[in-house]
Design a protein around this motif. Structure first.
Motif, short mmCIF file in Angstrom:
data_model
loop_
_atom_site.label_atom_id
_atom_site.label_comp_id
_atom_site.label_asym_id
_atom_site.label_seq_id
_atom_site.Cartn_x
_atom_site.Cartn_y
_atom_site.Cartn_z
N HIS A 15 0.79 -1.47 0.26
CA HIS A 15 0.28 -0.06 0.39
C HIS A 15 0.85 1.40 0.17
N THR A 16 0.26 2.18 -0.01
CA THR A 16 0.86 3.67 0.08
C THR A 16 0.34 4.60 1.01
N CYS A 17 0.76 5.50 1.51
CA CYS A 17 0.83 5.90 3.04
C CYS A 17 0.99 7.37 2.13
N ALA A 18 -0.19 8.38 2.41
CA ALA A 18 0.40 10.11 2.49
C ALA A 18 -0.50 10.31 4.56
N CYS A 19 0.15 9.97 4.80
CA CYS A 19 0.02 10.88 6.11
C CYS A 19 0.87 11.25 6.71
N HIS A 20 0.62 12.52 7.17
CA HIS A 20 1.86 13.33 8.25
C HIS A 20 3.38 12.72 7.62
N HIS A 21 3.13 11.81 8.81
CA HIS A 21 5.01 11.38 9.35
C HIS A 21 5.53 10.80 7.85
N CYS A 22 4.67 9.82 7.18
CA CYS A 22 5.25 9.43 6.09
C CYS A 22 5.82 10.34 5.41
N GLN A 23 4.37 11.25 4.76
CA GLN A 23 5.25 12.65 4.16
C GLN A 23 6.37 13.46 4.47
N LYS A 24 6.37 13.64 5.81
CA LYS A 24 7.33 14.02 6.55
C LYS A 24 8.85 13.14 6.60
N LEU A 25 8.92 12.02 6.78
CA LEU A 25 9.96 11.28 7.02
C LEU A 25 10.62 10.95 5.28
N GLY A 26 10.05 10.40 4.30
CA GLY A 26 9.82 10.20 3.01
C GLY A 26 9.97 11.51 2.38
N GLY A 27 9.99 12.46 3.02
CA GLY A 27 9.76 14.08 2.06
C GLY A 27 9.60 14.31 0.59
N THR A 28 8.26 12.79 0.53
CA THR A 28 7.69 13.19 -0.69
C THR A 28 5.77 12.65 -0.67
N PRO A 29 5.09 12.64 -1.58
CA PRO A 29 3.85 12.72 -0.98
C PRO A 29 3.46 11.72 -0.77
N VAL A 30 4.07 10.08 -0.73
CA VAL A 30 3.35 8.94 -0.36
C VAL A 30 4.66 8.35 -0.08
N MET A 31 4.38 7.41 0.78
CA MET A 31 5.37 6.44 0.77
C MET A 31 4.91 5.20 0.85
#
Length: 146
Positions: A39-55
């Protein structure tokens, strides 16, 4: 990773092992078992951690850390509930451990081969937080591999 594993038509590929690692190569890993709940995740944590819109995540029953760097450095994103693993040398995001999920989450882009049909996302976590310009992943909740 929250889903029941299913085998695809190639069975051995998804039940076998996969390898991966970080950008600098210090942290390497081998997974065993079926790919669970890609799956992809667009939560604020994944966005901040990954530096991307989704992980892009997938779960595996077992992950063995094999590189000279050992295990990733773990950052607790939700105290007592979830932590995310990264390479302290190059910063690559590699893994996730969630207290209520038995599988170890692997950032699919950390795998050496991301082409398996069992890695195609079947769900989007935090869909309402996704950026508007990316096409949505269809909510299939089942494997597209077979």
């Amino acid at each position: 990773m929250n889903a029941t594993p299913t085998a695809d038509a190639q069975g051995a590929e998804t039940a076998g092992k996969r390898t991966g690692g970080c950008l600098c190569g210090r942290i390497r890993f081998t997974t065993r078992g079926l790919a669970v709940f890609p799956h992809t995740c667009a939560c604020h944590h994944c966005q901040k951690l990954g530096g991307t819109p989704v992980m892009w995540w997938v779960g595996f029953e077992t992950v063995t850390w094999t590189g000279e760097g050992g295990e990733p450095t773990w950052y607790e994103t939700f105290e007592g509930e979830a932590k995310r693993g990264f390479c302290p040398n190059c910063g690559s995001r590699l893994a996730a451990i969630d207290s209520d999920i038995p599988e170890i989450g692997i950032n699919v882009t950390a795998l050496d081969d991301t082409s398996g049909p069992d890695l195609v996302p079947i769900h989007v976590s935090f869909r309402d937080n996704a950026v508007h310009w990316l096409p949505p992943v269809p909510e299939t909740e089942h494997s597209t591999a077979g």
